[in-house]
Design an enzyme around this catalytic site. Structure first.
Site: not given
Length: 325
Positions: A22, A41, A99, A101, A106, A149, A152, A199
């Site tokens: 992502m 990261d 990062v 889930e 987070k 959100h 992908n 989702n």
């Protein structure tokens, strides 16, 4: 997506935290819109690998004519890997966290980002299911924090859910929507509920699909074939409420009755369907059901529907022919 240098960038600087699939996609979208991007990261090495992935993918997309010539060079020029999330947030107008889930992970990253960001910076999380109110806990400026959100692959999927938290300022929501539109996306502002809209619906469908296989009704391969070639075939153009209105809510009520009789109360007729049918609002055939449509609009939608379905059928046939060649 093309090499997007046609207009001024929606923002000057952005930070992307998380250099996975992502994150690499976010880097591409932002950089191709003219934005200077810092990516971070867990380590500088991971960040540099994510930057390299974004560039290499763009080179492959150029070869496949999915991105315009020069896209990879533009991404390389406008993106830099940095040593930490705090450094990525410094001087950024907009920071997008992507990062793992996990709420604790987070929250830790978001706290670091907030500490390094300017007061006016907008901080966004790309969580796919965790409520924004959970992730906002402990932030000093929750009014400038919200969920954004993406789905992908973020380079190609147009829809983005925008999820304000309990204290997110309306002007922050408006600004984020403006940024997303300028990036070529289609934002939808939704409520702060676990899974949000996409989702929540997608995972409910998958749970039932898994039950169909477990019950021996069909194999996984046949379920995929049915979904892809029937109601899934319509979904690129129409959402569930338009599809229901076109089918007829009285038809839906009858179908639910049959499902409930065989499969139990989880398939009882939704109260909103029953209420609309009782009120004579059956869908497009009565001028509207869930949606208000005048007769002229119904005729236009039906004609457009048929043309779109024919075009998609031809595209699918071309794909199948190429696969068989």
């Amino acid at each position: 997506m093309t090499h997007a240098d046609a207009g001024p960038p929606p923002i000057r600087t952005a930070g992307v935290i998380g250099a996975g699939t992502m994150g690499a996609g976010f880097v591409q979208v932002l950089a191709l819109a003219g934005v200077s991007v810092r990516i971070a990261d867990a380590s500088p090495e991971h960040a540099e690998a994510g930057r390299g992935r974004a560039i290499a993918l763009a080179q492959a997309f150029e070869r496949d004519r999915l991105m315009a010539a020069g896209s990879a060079d533009a991404i390389a020029e406008r993106t830099v890997a940095v040593a930490s999330p705090r450094e990525a947030a410094a001087d950024a107008e907009f920071v997008l966290e992507a990062v793992a889930e996990d709420p604790e992970v987070k929250r830790g990253v978001l706290a670091e980002l907030e500490a390094g960001a300017a007061e006016a910076c907008i901080l966004a999380t790309n969580t796919s299911a965790i409520p924004i109110r959970v992730l906002a806990e402990g932030l000093r400026r929750p009014e400038r924090f919200l969920g954004v959100h993406w789905f992908n692959p973020p380079q190609w999927v147009p829809g983005v859910e925008v999820i304000p938290g309990e204290r997110t300022r309306p002007e922050v929501v408006s600004r984020v929507r403006e940024i997303l539109v300028a990036l070529g996306k289609e934002p939808a502002t939704v409520g702060d509920s676990a899974g949000f809209v996409g989702n929540r619906i997608q995972f409910a469908m998958f749970k039932e699909a898994a039950s169909v296989v477990a019950d021996g009704v069909a194999t996984a391969e046949e379920v995929d074939r049915v979904v892809r070639s029937t109601f899934g075939f319509r979904l690129p153009f129409f959402g569930p409420f338009m599809i229901a209105d076109m089918a007829g809510l009285d038809v839906y009520a009858g179908a639910y009755a049959a499902l409930e009789k065989d499969l139990g109360p989880r398939f009882a007729v939704p109260e909103s369907v029953r209420a609309l049918v009782d009120a004579g609002r059956l869908g497009t055939k009565s001028g509207g059901g869930y949606l208000d449509l005048d007769p002229a609009e119904v005729a236009r939608i039906v004609a457009e529907r048929d043309a779109l379905y024919v075009a998609l059928s031809r595209l699918v046939a071309e794909r199948d022919a190429a696969a068989d060649a």
